[in-house]
Write an enzyme that holds these catalytic residues in place. Structure first.
Site: not given
Ligand code: GLU
Length: 512
Positions: A263-265
């Site tokens: 994910s972006k995280r």
């Protein structure tokens, strides 16, 4: 294969396109090119609530940058358009009507509260499927339970309604997935999915299969998250009496730690992008770079994402887009998730950068390092590039790796100066300046021989001179061959830097 291959990438423009989406696009593209087929871009924008206007441009620009060109798209319509679902709105109604007429779908009028109450009731009764299906539809408010007059009145009243698929009971749904083999579901696990919504738009499922049929899609290659929707799609194809396409569901791209979807995280946590192009981070209120802005070459990027879940079955790891096309096959896609590895990602770029021909590399570096390279002599630039080519991961690294060729050091690695530069060797440096000055051929090999024979004659080890010499020329301890550096910057500059270094080093040592 004698079937005409037509495949599509069908993103929903709801946000920034993730590298997983680009991998789906790439596999579709490679498969189409390999089979002499057609690659289609279809924009699935039926979900008005989640629609983001800029997202379509982001998708188009990402594909363009990566070199994944569609044969048919909103921008390049073929014979199966329009290629944006919002522009196909009218077309779906006819197919929904067909299912309604054939008693394969029905109108449903239940409110959110009524739906919640149904689930609650089933939960209390201990039912494992708390859903709208063959067991429950008879107790709900729909065109199967209301009289035709009541249904008609409701529809004419303008009150909201949906159309649901009448999922048959007790059927075993089987389909072949190229990646997963035979997949079996029971229709009893599936609910009566909404096909058409109150806003006059079809749902993803309806629009997706109608379009795949009308666009004559032969293979549906998409992410694993759609696998659970496929039995419904298979049932819809059956309801229409259409032949279903062949399916291939791609494995997830996993976090660097190996568990869970990338994910972006994760990108933020580890300092790498998960989007191809720059994007605006709303949470932090800053624009952040994508792979492109960080300095990935489009081919290195495609090479890297191709290997997320596929391999050629040989030792070869480096591929151009054309080579990928030749080597690609759906059969070699793995079932298990593919872990994202940032070091490996950088390796691909480093290798592709290194393998560029000199001319291409030069023009690339001139673009990203114009402050350093503009107006410089071609021969000097070529030598500088050749010297540090292997040390760069991104074109932007050139300055860090080769900056000292263009400018004398303004500062020095002081810790190493103190440790490596010994006053007792000052006369040797002076003698070396003399010896270098007398050289006729200012070439790397000459400089090296001169220095080495001086060390030998004076019974000195490398450590007495080389680190100091390097620090004088570059200010740093590591880097390419110091003799090559001296040769490139020239005799005069070398001698000048040696003299400056000797003065500065004494100051540094005195200050400590
Ligand atoms: N619109 C879906 C998505 O956003 C397409 C899924 C499919 O390829 O069927 O991924």
């Amino acid at each position: 294969m004698n079937q005409t291959v037509r495949v599509r990438f069908a993103p929903s423009p709801t946000g920034y396109l993730h590298i997983g989406g680009l991998r789906t696009a790439l596999y579709n593209y490679l498969f189409a090119k390999k089979s002499g087929g057609t690659f289609i871009l279809r924009i699935e924008d039926t979900d008005q609530k989640r629609y983001v206007a800029a997202a379509e441009d982001y998708i188009i620009n990402s594909l363009k940058w990566a070199g994944i060109e569609a044969d048919e798209s909103p921008q390049k319509p073929g014979n199966h358009g329009p290629y944006r679902q919002s522009e196909r709105k009218e077309l779906y109604k006819k197919y929904v009507q067909q299912l309604l007429d054939e008693d394969k779908a029905y109108y449903a009028f239940d409110s959110t509260e009524e739906l919640d109450a149904m689930r609650e009731r089933l939960k209390e009764a201990g039912s494992s499927h708390q859903q709208y299906d063959a067991h429950t539809r008879g107790d709900m408010k729909n065109s199967l339970t209301l009289s035709s007059e009541e249904t008609k009145a409701w529809l004419e009243s303008g009150k909201p309604y949906v159309v649901r698929f009448k999922m048959p009971k007790g059927e075993s749904i089987q389909f072949q997935d190229i990646v997963r083999g035979e997949v079996t579901f029971s229709s009893d696990q599936l609910d009566d999915k909404i096909l058409f919504k109150a806003d006059g738009m079809p749902t993803y499922h309806m629009a997706n299969i109608v379009d795949d049929h009308l666009m004559e899609i032969s293979h549906v290659i998409r992410g694993e998250e759609w696998l659970s929707s496929t039995p419904l799609h298979v049932m819809l194809y059956k309801a229409f009496n259409w032949q279903a396409p062949t399916f291939a569901h791609l494995p997830l791209i996993l976090k660097p730690e190996g568990k869970g979807k990338l994910s972006k995280r994760d990108g933020e946590k580890h300092g790498f992008p998960v989007f191809p192009l720059k994007w605006f981070n709303e949470e932090k209120d800053v624009e952040q770079p994508g792979f492109k802005e960080i300095g990935f070459l489009p081919e290195a990027f495609c090479n890297m994402i191709a290997f997320f879940g596929w391999n050629p079955g040989t030792e070869q790891e480096l591929f151009s887009l054309t080579e990928l096309t030749d080597a690609f096959s759906l059969e070699r896609i793995q079932k298990g998730g593919a872990r994202f590895d940032w070091d490996k990602a950088k390796w691909y770029n480093q290798q592709h950068l290194q393998n560029l021909d000199n001319e291409a590399l030069e023009s690339l570096l001139k673009e990203s390092n114009s402050d350093l390279l503009e107006g410089k002599e071609n021969d000097f630039v070529s030598k500088a590039i050749a010297l540090v080519k292997e040390r760069m991961v991104f074109p932007g690294d050139f300055k860090k790796e080769a900056g000292f060729l263009f400018e004398a050091p303004s500062s020095y690695d002081e810790k190493n100066v103190r440790k490596r530069y010994k006053e007792q060797n000052i006369p040797h440096f002076e003698a070396l300046i003399e010896a270098f000055n007398g050289l006729q051929n200012w070439e790397s090999a000459e400089i090296e021989t001169t220095l080495k024979s001086y060390l030998e004659q004076n019974e000195l080890g490398f450590g007495a001179i080389l680190p100091g010499f390097r620090l004088m020329l570059t200010g740093l301890m590591g880097g390419p061959s110091v003799f090559d550096i001296a040769a490139i910057i020239g005799k005069e500059e070398t001698l000048h830097r040696m003299k400056t270094g000797m003065t500065r080093f004494l100051e540094i040592k005195a200050a400590s």
